[in-house]
Scaffold this motif. Sequence first.
Motif, PDB file in Angstrom:
ATOM      1  N   PRO A   1       0.847  -1.338  -0.142  1.00 39.92           N
ATOM      2  CA  PRO A   1      -0.009  -0.039  -0.086  1.00 39.92           C
ATOM      3  C   PRO A   1       0.793   1.135   0.103  1.00 39.92           C
ATOM      4  O   PRO A   1       0.260   2.241   0.064  1.00 39.92           O
ATOM      5  N   PHE A   2       2.148   1.215  -0.167  1.00 42.08           N
ATOM      6  CA  PHE A   2       3.076   2.285  -0.263  1.00 42.08           C
ATOM      7  C   PHE A   2       3.539   2.761  -1.527  1.00 42.08           C
ATOM      8  O   PHE A   2       3.488   3.814  -1.714  1.00 42.08           O
ATOM      9  N   ASP A   3       4.036   1.874  -2.287  1.00 43.53           N
ATOM     10  CA  ASP A   3       4.596   2.024  -3.631  1.00 43.53           C
ATOM     11  C   ASP A   3       4.409   1.010  -4.566  1.00 43.53           C
ATOM     12  O   ASP A   3       4.744   1.115  -5.620  1.00 43.53           O
ATOM     13  N   ALA A   4       3.285   0.050  -4.219  1.00 45.58           N
ATOM     14  CA  ALA A   4       2.821  -0.932  -5.069  1.00 45.58           C
ATOM     15  C   ALA A   4       3.830  -1.819  -5.714  1.00 45.58           C
ATOM     16  O   ALA A   4       3.790  -2.433  -6.745  1.00 45.58           O
ATOM     17  N   ASP A   5       5.001  -2.005  -4.637  1.00 47.92           N
ATOM     18  CA  ASP A   5       6.019  -2.981  -4.983  1.00 47.92           C
ATOM     19  C   ASP A   5       5.180  -4.508  -4.791  1.00 47.92           C
ATOM     20  O   ASP A   5       4.236  -4.513  -3.981  1.00 47.92           O
ATOM     21  N   PRO A   6       5.573  -5.461  -5.448  1.00 47.70           N
ATOM     22  CA  PRO A   6       4.924  -6.893  -5.567  1.00 47.70           C
ATOM     23  C   PRO A   6       5.046  -7.393  -3.835  1.00 47.70           C
ATOM     24  O   PRO A   6       5.916  -7.119  -3.258  1.00 47.70           O
ATOM     25  N   GLY A   7       3.869  -7.908  -3.297  1.00 53.11           N
ATOM     26  CA  GLY A   7       3.810  -8.729  -2.095  1.00 53.11           C
ATOM     27  C   GLY A   7       4.223 -10.038  -2.325  1.00 53.11           C
ATOM     28  O   GLY A   7       4.157 -10.747  -3.395  1.00 53.11           O
ATOM     29  N   ASP A   8       4.655 -10.715  -1.175  1.00 55.94           N
ATOM     30  CA  ASP A   8       4.843 -12.245  -1.432  1.00 55.94           C
ATOM     31  C   ASP A   8       3.906 -12.997  -0.786  1.00 55.94           C
ATOM     32  O   ASP A   8       3.127 -12.515   0.259  1.00 55.94           O
ATOM     33  N   PRO A   9       3.609 -14.412  -1.226  1.00 55.41           N
ATOM     34  CA  PRO A   9       2.817 -15.216  -0.574  1.00 55.41           C
ATOM     35  C   PRO A   9       3.317 -15.550   0.795  1.00 55.41           C
ATOM     36  O   PRO A   9       4.552 -15.163   1.146  1.00 55.41           O
ATOM     37  N   ILE A  10       2.571 -15.783   1.705  1.00 55.28           N
ATOM     38  CA  ILE A  10       2.841 -15.950   3.257  1.00 55.28           C
ATOM     39  C   ILE A  10       2.643 -17.607   3.541  1.00 55.28           C
ATOM     40  O   ILE A  10       1.766 -18.008   3.295  1.00 55.28           O
ATOM     41  N   VAL A  11       3.632 -18.025   4.410  1.00 59.41           N
ATOM     42  CA  VAL A  11       3.593 -19.373   4.676  1.00 59.41           C
ATOM     43  C   VAL A  11       3.454 -19.318   6.280  1.00 59.41           C
ATOM     44  O   VAL A  11       4.619 -18.645   6.955  1.00 59.41           O
ATOM     45  N   LEU A  12       2.594 -20.034   7.048  1.00 57.28           N
ATOM     46  CA  LEU A  12       2.672 -20.427   8.458  1.00 57.28           C
ATOM     47  C   LEU A  12       3.173 -21.757   8.793  1.00 57.28           C
ATOM     48  O   LEU A  12       2.379 -22.623   8.352  1.00 57.28           O
ATOM     49  N   VAL A  13       4.059 -21.952   9.518  1.00 54.41           N
ATOM     50  CA  VAL A  13       4.968 -22.952   9.536  1.00 54.41           C
ATOM     51  C   VAL A  13       5.076 -23.365  11.293  1.00 54.41           C
ATOM     52  O   VAL A  13       5.618 -22.600  11.934  1.00 54.41           O
ATOM     53  N   PRO A  14       4.343 -24.448  11.663  1.00 53.79           N
ATOM     54  CA  PRO A  14       4.544 -24.655  13.275  1.00 53.79           C
ATOM     55  C   PRO A  14       5.858 -25.425  13.396  1.00 53.79           C
ATOM     56  O   PRO A  14       6.278 -26.590  13.033  1.00 53.79           O
ATOM     57  N   ALA A  15       7.019 -24.558  13.646  1.00 58.32           N
ATOM     58  CA  ALA A  15       8.307 -24.909  13.642  1.00 58.32           C
ATOM     59  C   ALA A  15       8.642 -26.018  14.535  1.00 58.32           C
ATOM     60  O   ALA A  15       9.690 -26.634  14.440  1.00 58.32           O
ATOM     61  N   TRP A  16       7.830 -26.100  15.383  1.00 56.48           N
ATOM     62  CA  TRP A  16       8.016 -27.235  16.319  1.00 56.48           C
ATOM     63  C   TRP A  16       8.020 -28.592  16.037  1.00 56.48           C
ATOM     64  O   TRP A  16       8.341 -29.540  16.500  1.00 56.48           O
ATOM     65  N   GLU A  17       7.306 -28.802  14.769  1.00 56.50           N
ATOM     66  CA  GLU A  17       7.169 -30.079  14.275  1.00 56.50           C
ATOM     67  C   GLU A  17       7.433 -30.124  13.052  1.00 56.50           C
ATOM     68  O   GLU A  17       7.150 -31.325  12.014  1.00 56.50           O
ATOM     69  N   THR A  18       7.433 -29.079  11.872  1.00 55.90           N
ATOM     70  CA  THR A  18       7.464 -29.077  10.701  1.00 55.90           C
ATOM     71  C   THR A  18       8.868 -28.495   9.978  1.00 55.90           C
ATOM     72  O   THR A  18       8.827 -27.180  10.276  1.00 55.90           O
ATOM     73  N   PRO A  19       9.726 -28.962   9.870  1.00 56.76           N
ATOM     74  CA  PRO A  19      11.076 -28.428   9.447  1.00 56.76           C
ATOM     75  C   PRO A  19      10.897 -27.886   7.838  1.00 56.76           C
ATOM     76  O   PRO A  19      10.107 -28.622   7.129  1.00 56.76           O
ATOM     77  N   PHE A  20      10.977 -26.498   7.705  1.00 54.79           N
ATOM     78  CA  PHE A  20      10.846 -26.015   6.418  1.00 54.79           C
ATOM     79  C   PHE A  20      11.952 -25.568   5.632  1.00 54.79           C
ATOM     80  O   PHE A  20      12.821 -24.607   6.153  1.00 54.79           O
ATOM     81  N   THR A  21      12.707 -26.448   5.211  1.00 52.81           N
ATOM     82  CA  THR A  21      14.132 -26.226   4.586  1.00 52.81           C
ATOM     83  C   THR A  21      14.070 -25.490   3.358  1.00 52.81           C
ATOM     84  O   THR A  21      13.022 -25.322   2.739  1.00 52.81           O
ATOM     85  N   GLY A  22      15.231 -25.210   2.907  1.00 50.20           N
ATOM     86  CA  GLY A  22      15.243 -24.295   1.514  1.00 50.20           C
ATOM     87  C   GLY A  22      14.499 -25.009   0.581  1.00 50.20           C
ATOM     88  O   GLY A  22      14.263 -24.570  -0.410  1.00 50.20           O
TER      89      GLY A  22
END
Length: 250
Positions: free
Chosen positions: A77-98
Motif C-alpha cells: 500500500p506504499f509504493d505498489a511493490d509486489p507482495g509475497d505469498p505468506i507461509v505459516l509453519v509450525p516450527a516445533w514439528e515441521t522443518p521448512f528447509t530451503g
Amino acid sequence: MKLHRRTLRLAGREHTVIGLRPGTAVRFSTNLFHGTWHVLSDRHGARLLGRLLWGLAYQSRPGTLVVIDREFVTPTPFDADPGDPIVLVPAWETPFTGRAARDLKARLPLTGAPDGTVRWRTHGLDAALADEDAWWARHPGAWGWDRGRVRRTNGMVVLGPDSPTEARNWGVVAARLDPHNGHGMDYEYLGRWDHAQDGEIQVFRHFHRMVSVARRARADVLRRTDGPVEPDELRPLVWARSEEIEQRGP
C-alpha cells in the motif's frame, strides 16, 4: 472456518498444505522496512491471520503448512511493490528447509481441485480476546518470546512460531489489532527482537484504498518517458504521486 487441504510432496516428503478457499474476501501484502519483514492488511485480515495462527496450535501435524497464496496478496500500500505469498509453519514439528521452500514456491499458485476441506478450529480465541488480562496472566512469559522466527525465503514470507503456545500468542496479538483509532494504523511485533529478520503485523483502516492509490501512482510514474526503473529511484516518485492523488484527485 473452512479451508482447503492439499497433499504436496516437498523436499521428498509429503506435506499437508492448508489454504484459503477461492473468493475469500481478504487481502494481505508484505514488505521489508528497517530490516523487519511486515505482513500488511486491514482489521479483517488481522483477525483471519490470528485465527490461522491460533488454529495452527491445535490442528497441525508433522508436515503441516498454511499458505496464503498469490490470489490473496496485493502490491504494497506504499509504493505498489509486489507482495509475497505468506507461509505459516509450525516450527516445533515441521522443518521448512530451503529445498522444501523451493518446491513449494514452484507449485504456487495452487490450482485445481483440493484433496479435501478442513474445519479450522479456533475454540478459545474469542475468550482470550474478550479478557486479554486473564490470558496474559496465564502466560506471564508471553511478551518475552524469542524463539519463533519471521523470515523471507525463496520469495515467500514465513511466519514460524516455535511452539503451540507461541502460535496462540501470535494469534492473540494479530487478532486484537484495530486500526480504527486516531492513527488509522495498528501494529505488533513477532519473532526475535534481537535478530535482523524479525517480523511485524501492521494493519491500516484504509488498506484497500491505499493499495489502489499506490497502484495508480506507480502506473502514472512508469508511464513517464523518463520514469526510473531502479526501486530506490522509483519509490520516492510513487510516494509523491500518491500524495498528489490523495490531495487533489486524478
